[in-house]
Design a protein around this motif. Sequence first.
Motif, mmCIF file in Angstrom:
data_model
loop_
_atom_site.group_PDB
_atom_site.id
_atom_site.type_symbol
_atom_site.label_atom_id
_atom_site.label_comp_id
_atom_site.label_asym_id
_atom_site.label_seq_id
_atom_site.Cartn_x
_atom_site.Cartn_y
_atom_site.Cartn_z
ATOM 1 N N THR A 90 -0.682 2.728 7.871
ATOM 2 C CA THR A 90 -0.052 1.090 7.235
ATOM 3 C C THR A 90 0.673 1.090 8.486
ATOM 4 O O THR A 90 1.578 -0.392 7.807
ATOM 5 C CB THR A 90 0.414 1.643 6.436
ATOM 6 N N ALA A 91 0.610 1.723 9.451
ATOM 7 C CA ALA A 91 1.554 1.098 10.481
ATOM 8 C C ALA A 91 1.687 0.051 11.694
ATOM 9 O O ALA A 91 0.019 0.133 12.194
ATOM 10 C CB ALA A 91 3.173 1.973 11.445
ATOM 11 N N TRP A 116 1.377 -0.144 15.689
ATOM 12 C CA TRP A 116 1.179 0.807 16.592
ATOM 13 C C TRP A 116 0.628 0.012 17.870
ATOM 14 O O TRP A 116 -0.545 -0.890 17.731
ATOM 15 C CB TRP A 116 1.009 2.207 16.105
ATOM 16 N N GLU A 141 6.160 1.849 17.700
ATOM 17 C CA GLU A 141 5.542 1.759 16.338
ATOM 18 C C GLU A 141 6.729 1.415 15.469
ATOM 19 O O GLU A 141 7.835 1.571 15.189
ATOM 20 C CB GLU A 141 5.113 3.196 15.936
ATOM 21 N N GLN A 148 6.544 0.653 11.011
ATOM 22 C CA GLN A 148 5.744 1.835 9.612
ATOM 23 C C GLN A 148 6.915 1.066 8.456
ATOM 24 O O GLN A 148 8.138 1.387 8.394
ATOM 25 C CB GLN A 148 5.748 3.097 9.654
ATOM 26 N N ALA A 160 7.720 2.431 4.490
ATOM 27 C CA ALA A 160 7.332 4.289 5.154
ATOM 28 C C ALA A 160 8.040 4.741 3.745
ATOM 29 O O ALA A 160 8.398 6.112 4.007
ATOM 30 C CB ALA A 160 8.010 4.325 6.380
#
Length: 289
Positions: free
Chosen positions: A134-135, A137, A175, A177, A180
């Motif tokens: 779902t990040a 990056w 990155e 997230q 998280a």
Amino acid sequence: MAVTDPVDARLLAALAELGKAAVHELAAKVGMDPREVAYRLVALSGSGLPLLVGVESDPNGLRAALATARPAPPPPYPAQGMPSGAYTVPSAAYNVPSGRYPVQPPPPAPGRFAAAAPRPAVDPVISTWGPPQTASWARGDQRQAPSPVQRTGRIGDALAAQGLEGEQLTIQLLEVQDPADFLFGAAGYRLDAGERAVVVHTEITNRGTVPFVSLPDNYLELVTAEGTTIAKAPVSLTSRPPHKIGVQPGETAGGHTVYVLPEATRVTTLRWSPRPEPDERTLSWSLET
């Protein structure tokens, strides 16, 4: 007096928990530069807190150091300006009784910092990271390193930076997230209702000849849409290792930084600075798409 400085409050809480610790051990526990921890402890001790700041040493080792550093015997004729030797002292130990103590935060350390002339940037290390899930990056080969004068970028950009001692650095945001929460929970932590976790992955390269001796993400902060800043949380995740103190010349090191913030907060920017207050060396990455 109320504790208004969150860094001092976190430092005092860690000291109250440990009771007694060396400065480098305390700095590692709270994720701070040992030099800043020592400065803050001395300032807090002078404010009247029940805090004893001391130094432990090996007497025989100090005598040996003094003997090897002692200046040469004077010449037969009168001489002036004989320099004294330089001596090293083992790390200090700090003894704090348990409990919570309100304290007025010390004033910021005075001083002026002049930026050195920029040097040509080198290409960032090209690596590949795992599935983004779902990040947001980026791979190192998808973007080119910007010019040394660039102070702003986006996810994936590598920006040239300078440390307090003139260290020539390149910092890349790899990155973000957000949220998280699953990583936070997998590490054994629990979020309160209405909170979310954010994990940021950065990489730092020392391009110069001066060692960088601080924690790379010491002053890596999130900036909200309202302009407020969010400091990193004093936690580390098992699946996302944190930064370690120090980056030697020619070395590249990566690490993850964890933040805990209100669930509804909109984060717009990631900001890095070599000192608590932003200055001309501050870098920022936009996190908005």
